[in-house]
Design a protein around this motif. Structure first.
Motif, PDB file in Angstrom:
ATOM      1  N   TRP A 283     -34.212   3.475 -39.799  1.00 27.23           N
ATOM      2  CA  TRP A 283     -34.668   3.388 -38.428  1.00 27.23           C
ATOM      3  C   TRP A 283     -33.748   2.481 -37.617  1.00 27.23           C
ATOM      4  O   TRP A 283     -33.343   2.826 -36.498  1.00 27.23           O
ATOM      5  CB  TRP A 283     -36.109   2.864 -38.375  1.00 27.23           C
ATOM      6  N   LEU A 284     -33.401   1.315 -38.169  1.00 27.90           N
ATOM      7  CA  LEU A 284     -32.557   0.345 -37.484  1.00 27.90           C
ATOM      8  C   LEU A 284     -31.183   0.929 -37.166  1.00 27.90           C
ATOM      9  O   LEU A 284     -30.661   0.736 -36.069  1.00 27.90           O
ATOM     10  CB  LEU A 284     -32.412  -0.930 -38.315  1.00 27.90           C
ATOM     11  N   ALA A 285     -30.614   1.653 -38.115  1.00 28.59           N
ATOM     12  CA  ALA A 285     -29.300   2.263 -37.887  1.00 28.59           C
ATOM     13  C   ALA A 285     -29.354   3.238 -36.711  1.00 28.59           C
ATOM     14  O   ALA A 285     -28.488   3.212 -35.830  1.00 28.59           O
ATOM     15  CB  ALA A 285     -28.809   2.959 -39.147  1.00 28.59           C
ATOM     16  N   ALA A 286     -30.370   4.065 -36.676  1.00 25.28           N
ATOM     17  CA  ALA A 286     -30.512   5.041 -35.590  1.00 25.28           C
ATOM     18  C   ALA A 286     -30.791   4.348 -34.263  1.00 25.28           C
ATOM     19  O   ALA A 286     -30.190   4.679 -33.230  1.00 25.28           O
ATOM     20  CB  ALA A 286     -31.617   6.041 -35.922  1.00 25.28           C
ATOM     21  N   TRP A 287     -31.676   3.372 -34.255  1.00 21.60           N
ATOM     22  CA  TRP A 287     -32.034   2.645 -33.037  1.00 21.60           C
ATOM     23  C   TRP A 287     -30.819   1.917 -32.476  1.00 21.60           C
ATOM     24  O   TRP A 287     -30.574   1.954 -31.266  1.00 21.60           O
ATOM     25  CB  TRP A 287     -33.167   1.670 -33.331  1.00 21.60           C
ATOM     26  N   SER A 288     -30.050   1.293 -33.349  1.00 24.58           N
ATOM     27  CA  SER A 288     -28.884   0.523 -32.913  1.00 24.58           C
ATOM     28  C   SER A 288     -27.841   1.408 -32.249  1.00 24.58           C
ATOM     29  O   SER A 288     -27.172   0.978 -31.297  1.00 24.58           O
ATOM     30  CB  SER A 288     -28.270  -0.225 -34.091  1.00 24.58           C
ATOM     31  N   LEU A 289     -27.697   2.628 -32.716  1.00 24.94           N
ATOM     32  CA  LEU A 289     -26.744   3.550 -32.101  1.00 24.94           C
ATOM     33  C   LEU A 289     -27.153   3.928 -30.682  1.00 24.94           C
ATOM     34  O   LEU A 289     -26.310   4.237 -29.842  1.00 24.94           O
ATOM     35  CB  LEU A 289     -26.594   4.815 -32.946  1.00 24.94           C
ATOM     36  N   GLU A 290     -28.445   3.900 -30.416  1.00 23.01           N
ATOM     37  CA  GLU A 290     -28.965   4.265 -29.096  1.00 23.01           C
ATOM     38  C   GLU A 290     -28.873   3.118 -28.091  1.00 23.01           C
ATOM     39  O   GLU A 290     -28.998   3.349 -26.892  1.00 23.01           O
ATOM     40  CB  GLU A 290     -30.428   4.692 -29.204  1.00 23.01           C
ATOM     41  N   GLN A 291     -28.694   1.898 -28.573  1.00 18.82           N
ATOM     42  CA  GLN A 291     -28.757   0.725 -27.710  1.00 18.82           C
ATOM     43  C   GLN A 291     -27.372   0.191 -27.335  1.00 18.82           C
ATOM     44  O   GLN A 291     -26.456   0.180 -28.144  1.00 18.82           O
ATOM     45  CB  GLN A 291     -29.532  -0.397 -28.406  1.00 18.82           C
ATOM     46  N   ASP A 292     -27.253  -0.280 -26.090  1.00 18.67           N
ATOM     47  CA  ASP A 292     -26.078  -1.015 -25.643  1.00 18.67           C
ATOM     48  C   ASP A 292     -26.461  -2.487 -25.720  1.00 18.67           C
ATOM     49  O   ASP A 292     -27.318  -2.943 -24.949  1.00 18.67           O
ATOM     50  CB  ASP A 292     -25.715  -0.629 -24.213  1.00 18.67           C
ATOM     51  N   PRO A 293     -25.854  -3.244 -26.638  1.00 20.11           N
ATOM     52  CA  PRO A 293     -26.244  -4.643 -26.796  1.00 20.11           C
ATOM     53  C   PRO A 293     -26.065  -5.475 -25.528  1.00 20.11           C
ATOM     54  O   PRO A 293     -26.768  -6.465 -25.336  1.00 20.11           O
ATOM     55  CB  PRO A 293     -25.345  -5.160 -27.920  1.00 20.11           C
ATOM     56  N   VAL A 294     -25.155  -5.089 -24.655  1.00 16.63           N
ATOM     57  CA  VAL A 294     -24.938  -5.829 -23.413  1.00 16.63           C
ATOM     58  C   VAL A 294     -26.203  -5.834 -22.556  1.00 16.63           C
ATOM     59  O   VAL A 294     -26.461  -6.785 -21.820  1.00 16.63           O
ATOM     60  CB  VAL A 294     -23.721  -5.259 -22.643  1.00 16.63           C
ATOM     61  N   ALA A 295     -27.022  -4.804 -22.673  1.00 17.98           N
ATOM     62  CA  ALA A 295     -28.263  -4.744 -21.902  1.00 17.98           C
ATOM     63  C   ALA A 295     -29.159  -5.942 -22.191  1.00 17.98           C
ATOM     64  O   ALA A 295     -29.894  -6.401 -21.311  1.00 17.98           O
ATOM     65  CB  ALA A 295     -29.012  -3.445 -22.203  1.00 17.98           C
ATOM     66  N   TYR A 296     -29.082  -6.460 -23.391  1.00 16.29           N
ATOM     67  CA  TYR A 296     -29.944  -7.571 -23.793  1.00 16.29           C
ATOM     68  C   TYR A 296     -29.420  -8.919 -23.303  1.00 16.29           C
ATOM     69  O   TYR A 296     -30.042  -9.948 -23.533  1.00 16.29           O
ATOM     70  CB  TYR A 296     -30.138  -7.552 -25.309  1.00 16.29           C
ATOM     71  N   ALA A 297     -28.287  -8.888 -22.604  1.00 13.43           N
ATOM     72  CA  ALA A 297     -27.723 -10.094 -22.010  1.00 13.43           C
ATOM     73  C   ALA A 297     -27.382  -9.870 -20.543  1.00 13.43           C
ATOM     74  O   ALA A 297     -26.762 -10.712 -19.916  1.00 13.43           O
ATOM     75  CB  ALA A 297     -26.465 -10.499 -22.772  1.00 13.43           C
ATOM     76  N   PHE A 298     -27.773  -8.741 -20.001  1.00 14.05           N
ATOM     77  CA  PHE A 298     -27.396  -8.386 -18.638  1.00 14.05           C
ATOM     78  C   PHE A 298     -27.850  -9.441 -17.633  1.00 14.05           C
ATOM     79  O   PHE A 298     -27.165  -9.713 -16.655  1.00 14.05           O
ATOM     80  CB  PHE A 298     -27.995  -7.015 -18.296  1.00 14.05           C
ATOM     81  N   ASP A 299     -29.002 -10.052 -17.882  1.00  7.76           N
ATOM     82  CA  ASP A 299     -29.508 -11.076 -16.973  1.00  7.76           C
ATOM     83  C   ASP A 299     -28.708 -12.371 -17.059  1.00  7.76           C
ATOM     84  O   ASP A 299     -28.819 -13.218 -16.188  1.00  7.76           O
ATOM     85  CB  ASP A 299     -30.989 -11.344 -17.233  1.00  7.76           C
ATOM     86  N   LEU A 300     -27.881 -12.521 -18.080  1.00 10.68           N
ATOM     87  CA  LEU A 300     -27.053 -13.714 -18.227  1.00 10.68           C
ATOM     88  C   LEU A 300     -25.706 -13.561 -17.522  1.00 10.68           C
ATOM     89  O   LEU A 300     -24.967 -14.529 -17.390  1.00 10.68           O
ATOM     90  CB  LEU A 300     -26.813 -14.022 -19.714  1.00 10.68           C
ATOM     91  N   LEU A 301     -25.413 -12.352 -17.084  1.00 13.61           N
ATOM     92  CA  LEU A 301     -24.159 -12.072 -16.383  1.00 13.61           C
ATOM     93  C   LEU A 301     -24.367 -12.202 -14.883  1.00 13.61           C
ATOM     94  O   LEU A 301     -25.447 -11.909 -14.367  1.00 13.61           O
ATOM     95  CB  LEU A 301     -23.679 -10.646 -16.691  1.00 13.61           C
ATOM     96  N   GLY A 302     -23.330 -12.615 -14.197  1.00 13.47           N
ATOM     97  CA  GLY A 302     -23.374 -12.651 -12.740  1.00 13.47           C
ATOM     98  C   GLY A 302     -23.304 -11.231 -12.185  1.00 13.47           C
ATOM     99  O   GLY A 302     -22.929 -10.288 -12.898  1.00 13.47           O
ATOM    100  N   GLN A 303     -23.654 -11.089 -10.913  1.00 12.81           N
ATOM    101  CA  GLN A 303     -23.661  -9.771 -10.286  1.00 12.81           C
ATOM    102  C   GLN A 303     -22.299  -9.090 -10.401  1.00 12.81           C
ATOM    103  O   GLN A 303     -22.225  -7.905 -10.711  1.00 12.81           O
ATOM    104  CB  GLN A 303     -24.085  -9.883  -8.813  1.00 12.81           C
ATOM    105  N   GLN A 304     -21.218  -9.807 -10.164  1.00 16.44           N
ATOM    106  CA  GLN A 304     -19.887  -9.209 -10.244  1.00 16.44           C
ATOM    107  C   GLN A 304     -19.568  -8.738 -11.648  1.00 16.44           C
ATOM    108  O   GLN A 304     -18.989  -7.662 -11.835  1.00 16.44           O
ATOM    109  CB  GLN A 304     -18.816 -10.172  -9.756  1.00 16.44           C
ATOM    110  N   ASP A 305     -19.935  -9.528 -12.656  1.00 17.81           N
ATOM    111  CA  ASP A 305     -19.692  -9.133 -14.048  1.00 17.81           C
ATOM    112  C   ASP A 305     -20.534  -7.924 -14.424  1.00 17.81           C
ATOM    113  O   ASP A 305     -20.069  -7.027 -15.126  1.00 17.81           O
ATOM    114  CB  ASP A 305     -19.972 -10.290 -15.009  1.00 17.81           C
ATOM    115  N   ARG A 306     -21.792  -7.886 -13.957  1.00 17.45           N
ATOM    116  CA  ARG A 306     -22.637  -6.723 -14.228  1.00 17.45           C
ATOM    117  C   ARG A 306     -22.029  -5.469 -13.608  1.00 17.45           C
ATOM    118  O   ARG A 306     -21.941  -4.426 -14.264  1.00 17.45           O
ATOM    119  CB  ARG A 306     -24.062  -6.935 -13.679  1.00 17.45           C
TER     120      ARG A 306
END
Length: 100
Positions: free
Chosen positions: A40-63
């Motif tokens: 399950w984890l292998a399949a789920w991980s392929l579907e996810q962009d890890p950057v999404a889980y830090a998107f709020d830590l990026l500034g607007q320009q970086d996003r």
């Protein structure tokens, strides 16, 4: 992308912790048998962009720079991952709204 944005190892650790929590919550909600976790984890991980889980830590320009660098398929993956991160209660980037 995260290194380019000047994130420290503390932020990197926080991102990894967010991903770990997201994985656990998503697996619990999936109803899958615990013996199937690795598959399950292998399949789920392929579907996810890890950057999404830090998107709020990026500034607007970086996003924006990150989003603009993606292909159409990668943008779709990012938006789906942002939805997942938000729905799992992991993070909600500034200005992000999930459409139900």
């Amino acid at each position: 992308m995260l290194k380019e944005a000047g994130n420290s190892s503390t932020k990197d650790a926080a991102i990894l912790e967010r991903l770990r929590i997201a994985q656990a919550r998503a697996f619990e909600l999936s109803g899958e048998d615990e013996h199937d976790f690795l598959n399950w984890l292998a399949a789920w991980s392929l579907e996810q962009d890890p950057v999404a889980y830090a998107f709020d830590l990026l500034g607007q320009q970086d996003r924006q720079r990150y989003f603009d660098s993606l292909s159409a398929a990668e943008k779709t993956r990012l938006v789906a991952s942002l939805n997942t991160a938000h729905k799992l209660g992991i993070c909600s980037p500034p200005g992000w709204r999930v459409s139900e």
